[in-house]
Write a protein that holds these residues in place. Sequence first.
Motif: not given
Length: 338
Positions: A201-229
Amino acid sequence: MIHNSPRWTRRNLIGTGAGLAAAAAIGRTAVAQTPVASPPATSYPITVAHDGGETTLESQPQRIVALEWHLVEDLLVMGIQPVAIADVEGFKTWVTIDVALTDDVQDVGTRQEPSLESLEAAKPDLILGLDYRDIAIYDSLAAVAPTILMSSYPQEDGVTPLENVRDRLRQEGWFLDNAEAVEAAIATMDAMFEDQAAEIDEAGLTGIPYVVTQMFTAENQPTMRIFTDGALIGDAISATGLENVWTAEADEWGFTTNTIESFIEFPEDVNVFYIVNGSDDVPTEMLNDDPIWQSLSFVQEGRFYPLGGDTWTFGGTQSVERIVTRSTAQITGTASEA
């Protein structure tokens, strides 16, 4: 003999924890307060109802085996060193909390396939397993020692992942006679949320959009878990006042599995937190020359924030604290390298 055998729903957990939380909160304020009694000791024998059936504990367990890492973390937070766990090396690689696992903790195989022979050798008086995974081997586990199957994610509609962490700990605190340590851990986590939300809040960032992901390689391709709430990590970061914009229908763990193309759907001003393992650094090793990835605004404008490869997304109170303090430090620009 009459055994105490409550069924642990969210309603009675809240009732049990409310008074204890008040006691723990007193430790966080400098204002003099009327002393509150310590949580009552658990009176054994008790019978614990869970997905595997009902398990009676004749006395406080002293030699506990945990077959999943968040259960190991819960024990450590309560001040209990397990006698053995599944995949010691993996736990030490992926889970970093304030309380270390001692060197004499035995390994009983993988989380997916624990070794019954190793379990017997550990001579446990309690085994903690997972409801969805260990139900198939419950009878074999129970033949070694009394076994309780715990939940990994919310089992009741309307219960958030953070509420599930609190509920699970309170149940464990009851049957392990460690309620006071549990309430202290929950109070510390909740105080941390207040502090981190204030920084956002002090940084004025309350409510700004974000996503969070975990990245790894699967079958030689970049793969991303994207997390909901619906995931613990999403619920935790959102509790600081940031807005998770990934609202896709997720699995029971609260994430979807995606490719790079999904990142095109994000708002132009999105901030992205990411987790990679040091031996599988997807952004550096696979995405530096990818034209789609390099065209994304959060990549071009430096809104791509590391949370560290030792950030366990499915843990307990101290994993949550690590997630939130790191995400806040990254987004406010006060972080050292994760």
